[in-house]
Design a protein around this motif. Structure first.
Motif, short mmCIF file in Angstrom:
data_model
loop_
_atom_site.label_atom_id
_atom_site.label_comp_id
_atom_site.label_asym_id
_atom_site.label_seq_id
_atom_site.Cartn_x
_atom_site.Cartn_y
_atom_site.Cartn_z
N ARG A 1 -3.78 -6.73 -11.26
CA ARG A 1 -4.90 -6.06 -10.61
C ARG A 1 -5.05 -6.60 -9.19
NH1 ARG A 1 -10.16 -6.93 -12.39
NH2 ARG A 1 -9.37 -7.60 -14.40
N LEU A 2 -5.04 -5.71 -8.22
CA LEU A 2 -5.22 -6.13 -6.83
C LEU A 2 -6.70 -6.36 -6.57
CD1 LEU A 2 -2.83 -3.58 -5.09
CD2 LEU A 2 -2.54 -6.05 -5.10
N PRO A 3 -7.04 -7.25 -5.64
CA PRO A 3 -8.45 -7.42 -5.30
C PRO A 3 -8.98 -6.12 -4.69
CG PRO A 3 -7.05 -8.55 -3.73
CD PRO A 3 -6.14 -8.06 -4.82
N PRO A 4 -10.30 -5.92 -4.66
CA PRO A 4 -10.84 -4.69 -4.08
C PRO A 4 -10.39 -4.55 -2.62
CG PRO A 4 -12.59 -6.08 -4.98
CD PRO A 4 -11.33 -6.86 -5.10
N LEU A 5 -9.83 -3.41 -2.32
CA LEU A 5 -9.34 -3.14 -0.95
C LEU A 5 -9.80 -1.75 -0.57
CD1 LEU A 5 -5.57 -4.13 -1.40
CD2 LEU A 5 -7.22 -5.37 -0.01
N PRO A 6 -9.92 -1.50 0.73
CA PRO A 6 -10.21 -0.11 1.11
C PRO A 6 -9.06 0.79 0.66
CG PRO A 6 -10.05 -1.55 3.06
CD PRO A 6 -9.76 -2.39 1.87
N SER A 7 -9.35 2.01 0.25
CA SER A 7 -8.28 2.90 -0.24
C SER A 7 -7.42 3.35 0.94
CB SER A 7 -8.90 4.11 -0.91
OG SER A 7 -9.47 4.93 0.08
N PRO A 8 -6.16 3.76 0.65
CA PRO A 8 -5.32 4.28 1.74
C PRO A 8 -6.01 5.41 2.49
CG PRO A 8 -3.99 3.93 -0.23
CD PRO A 8 -5.42 3.69 -0.63
N ARG A 9 -6.77 6.26 1.75
CA ARG A 9 -7.46 7.38 2.42
C ARG A 9 -8.49 6.85 3.43
NH1 ARG A 9 -7.89 12.73 0.82
NH2 ARG A 9 -7.15 12.32 -1.28
N ASP A 10 -9.27 5.83 3.00
CA ASP A 10 -10.27 5.25 3.92
C ASP A 10 -9.58 4.64 5.14
OD1 ASP A 10 -12.20 5.96 2.18
OD2 ASP A 10 -12.40 3.97 1.24
N LEU A 11 -8.44 3.98 4.87
CA LEU A 11 -7.75 3.33 5.97
C LEU A 11 -7.22 4.35 6.99
CD1 LEU A 11 -5.84 0.61 3.94
CD2 LEU A 11 -7.50 0.18 5.75
N ILE A 12 -6.71 5.46 6.44
CA ILE A 12 -6.20 6.51 7.34
C ILE A 12 -7.34 7.00 8.23
CG2 ILE A 12 -5.34 8.90 7.39
CD1 ILE A 12 -3.63 8.18 4.96
N ASN A 13 -8.51 7.19 7.62
CA ASN A 13 -9.67 7.65 8.40
C ASN A 13 -10.12 6.59 9.39
OD1 ASN A 13 -9.67 10.05 7.10
ND2 ASN A 13 -11.10 9.42 5.51
N ARG B 1 9.32 -9.26 -6.81
CA ARG B 1 9.20 -9.09 -5.35
C ARG B 1 9.24 -7.62 -5.01
NH1 ARG B 1 12.83 -12.12 -1.38
NH2 ARG B 1 14.07 -10.32 -1.98
N LEU B 2 8.50 -7.25 -4.00
CA LEU B 2 8.54 -5.86 -3.52
C LEU B 2 8.79 -5.90 -2.02
CD1 LEU B 2 8.09 -2.78 -3.55
CD2 LEU B 2 5.63 -3.18 -3.63
N ILE B 3 9.88 -5.29 -1.61
CA ILE B 3 10.20 -5.23 -0.18
C ILE B 3 9.96 -3.80 0.28
CG2 ILE B 3 12.03 -5.58 1.54
CD1 ILE B 3 13.21 -7.14 -1.25
N VAL B 4 9.14 -3.60 1.28
CA VAL B 4 8.91 -2.24 1.76
C VAL B 4 9.55 -2.08 3.15
CG1 VAL B 4 6.81 -1.85 0.43
CG2 VAL B 4 6.61 -2.80 2.72
N ILE B 5 10.19 -0.94 3.35
CA ILE B 5 10.86 -0.69 4.64
C ILE B 5 10.21 0.53 5.29
CG2 ILE B 5 13.07 -0.14 5.74
CD1 ILE B 5 14.39 -1.65 3.36
N GLU B 6 9.52 0.29 6.38
CA GLU B 6 8.75 1.37 7.04
C GLU B 6 9.14 1.43 8.52
OE1 GLU B 6 6.37 3.90 6.17
OE2 GLU B 6 6.82 4.25 8.29
N LYS B 7 9.29 2.65 8.99
CA LYS B 7 9.72 2.84 10.38
C LYS B 7 8.54 2.88 11.35
CE LYS B 7 12.85 5.92 12.86
NZ LYS B 7 13.66 7.12 12.75
N ASP B 8 7.40 3.33 10.87
CA ASP B 8 6.27 3.58 11.77
C ASP B 8 5.36 2.34 11.84
OD1 ASP B 8 4.00 4.44 13.04
OD2 ASP B 8 3.90 6.37 11.99
N PRO B 9 5.33 1.66 13.00
CA PRO B 9 4.56 0.41 13.09
C PRO B 9 3.06 0.61 12.89
CG PRO B 9 5.43 1.06 15.26
CD PRO B 9 6.00 2.02 14.25
N ALA C 1 -2.97 -9.61 -0.03
CA ALA C 1 -3.61 -9.47 -1.34
C ALA C 1 -2.61 -9.75 -2.47
CB ALA C 1 -4.18 -8.06 -1.48
N SER C 2 -1.35 -9.47 -2.21
CA SER C 2 -0.36 -9.64 -3.29
C SER C 2 0.19 -11.07 -3.32
CB SER C 2 0.80 -8.66 -3.10
OG SER C 2 1.63 -9.11 -2.04
N GLN C 3 -0.38 -11.93 -2.53
CA GLN C 3 0.05 -13.33 -2.44
C GLN C 3 1.53 -13.44 -2.19
OE1 GLN C 3 -1.62 -14.86 -6.05
NE2 GLN C 3 -3.60 -15.22 -5.10
N GLU C 4 1.95 -12.78 -1.14
CA GLU C 4 3.33 -12.87 -0.64
C GLU C 4 4.38 -12.29 -1.59
OE1 GLU C 4 3.53 -13.88 2.56
OE2 GLU C 4 1.38 -14.23 2.44
#
Ligand code: SAM
Length: 345
Positions: free
Chosen positions: A11-23, A80-88, A100-103
């Motif tokens: 369970r991740l700690p409470p975080l703003p949702s991706p939708r909220d973050l986009i807004n 481990r989860l490695i994410v590869i994203e092009k858009d900074p 939140a995921s403690q590295e």
């Protein structure tokens, strides 16, 4: 903010949702990066679940964007989860998840088409090719604009057991336009059968697991989206070199609905085209009246091996490109094998 592990769920700690973050960040989807976000938790959970058992394994997610699939993957407790994203622009979103995921999460800013996965995963997860699949997974709601070229690039890597596949038969769970997903899994004779079907099914066991309506994405694309799993085969059906297979499959699919002898002719230069196509199909024991979309993988196997046999005598055939040699006649005349006598083949 603590991360809570409850058996096989995290369970991740409470975080703003991706939708909220986009807004919050007033982020607009970039068309050139094919950004259509999936923000429905039930659907992102379903994608993460389709990848199978990932607990304690290494996962690489392609194009995490605001991180909704990322969260669903994290909940399934990968090592481990490695994410590869092009858009900074997504870095703050992903870095928040990283903290939140403690590295457990590692963020790589880069283009998946050029990222080297040869050393990306943990050594102890490495498996022999003919052993079971390693606990390493590639997951991605891929940008449509890169998904097909990327898949072809990865099939080549699979054939050479390089890149991520130097770790063994790494499985993939990827999204495509629904039509492309249907092509990937189409059987011989199927409405969607095409060269992508043959290439994918030669090296992988493929499954179209489910479809997501386009309206579930933000902004919604014009098409629905298919989730496909691909598991590399221990032995491909056609074992020849990737480029040779690709060439024969590409040309044999030139005229999908026509008799395959027409497509076969495109493998050869004009002045010998007809005779050599007959020879090829004869050697491969393929009925020239078969339509290209009806050809089975076994027939492709015989076609590739017959073409390879013909190339031993006339290596320049390998270089011949239908419509690609601006002057076909000149190409052939400057060629050592110009006195091609098909009777010898
Ligand atoms: N995974 C997120 C989701 O499901 O909401 C975003 C999906 S969006 C269709 C595709 C994502 O891939 C975007 O975040 C985009 O910036 C990223 N992307 C596009 N081209 C990429 C590339 N060549 N390498 C890595 N990421 C890329």
């Amino acid at each position: 903010k603590k991360l809570v592990q409850n058996g096989s769920r995290l369970r991740l700690p409470p975080l703003p949702s991706p939708r909220d973050l986009i807004n919050l960040y007033k982020l607009r989807a970039k068309k050139q990066l094919s950004q259509n976000f999936l923000l429905d938790k039930r659907l992102t959970d379903k994608i993460a679940k389709a990848a199978g058992a990932i607990k304690d394994g290494d996962v690489c997610e392609v194009g995490p964007g605001p991180g909704s699939i990322t969260r669903s993957i994290l909940k399934r407790v990968p090592g481990r989860l490695i994410v590869i994203e092009k858009d900074p622009r997504f870095l703050p979103f992903l870095e928040m998840l990283q903290e939140a995921s403690q590295e457990r999460l590692k963020v790589v800013l880069g283009d998946i088409l050029s990222v080297d996965m040869q050393k990306l995963f943990r050594e102890d997860l490495r498996m022999q090719w003919d052993d079971r699949c390693p606990n390493i997974h590639l997951i991605g709601n891929l940008p449509f604009s890169v998904s097909t070229p990327l898949l072809i690039q990865w099939l080549r890597d699979i054939s050479l057991r390089q890149n991520a596949w130097s770790y063994g038969r790494v499985r993939m769970t990827l999204t495509f336009q629904k039509e492309v997903a249907e092509r990937i899994v189409a059987e011989a004779n199927g409405r969607q059968r095409c060269r992508l079907s043959v290439m994918c099914q030669n090296w992988c066991d493929v499954k179209h697991v489910f479809t997501i309506s386009g309206s579930s994405f933000v902004p919604p694309p014009d098409v629905d989206v298919g989730v496909v799993t691909l598991r590399p085969k221990i032995e491909p059906i056609i074992k020849e070199d990737f480029h040779l297979v690709e060439k024969v499959v590409r040309q044999m699919s030139t005229f999908r609905q026509k008799k395959c002898i027409r497509s076969a002719q495109t493998l050869f230069p004009p002045h010998v085209r007809e005779e050599m196509a007959v020879k090829l199909l004869h050697l491969a024991e393929v009925n020239p009246d078969t339509r290209s979309f009806q050809l089975t993988l076994e027939e492709f196997k015989r076609l590739v091996s017959a073409f390879s046999y013909m190339c031993q005598d006339y290596p320049k055939l390998l270089k011949y490109q239908y419509g690609g040699n601006s002057n076909d006649k000149e190409f052939w005349e400057n060629n050592e094998s110009r006195d091609l006598d098909i009777g010898e083949l």
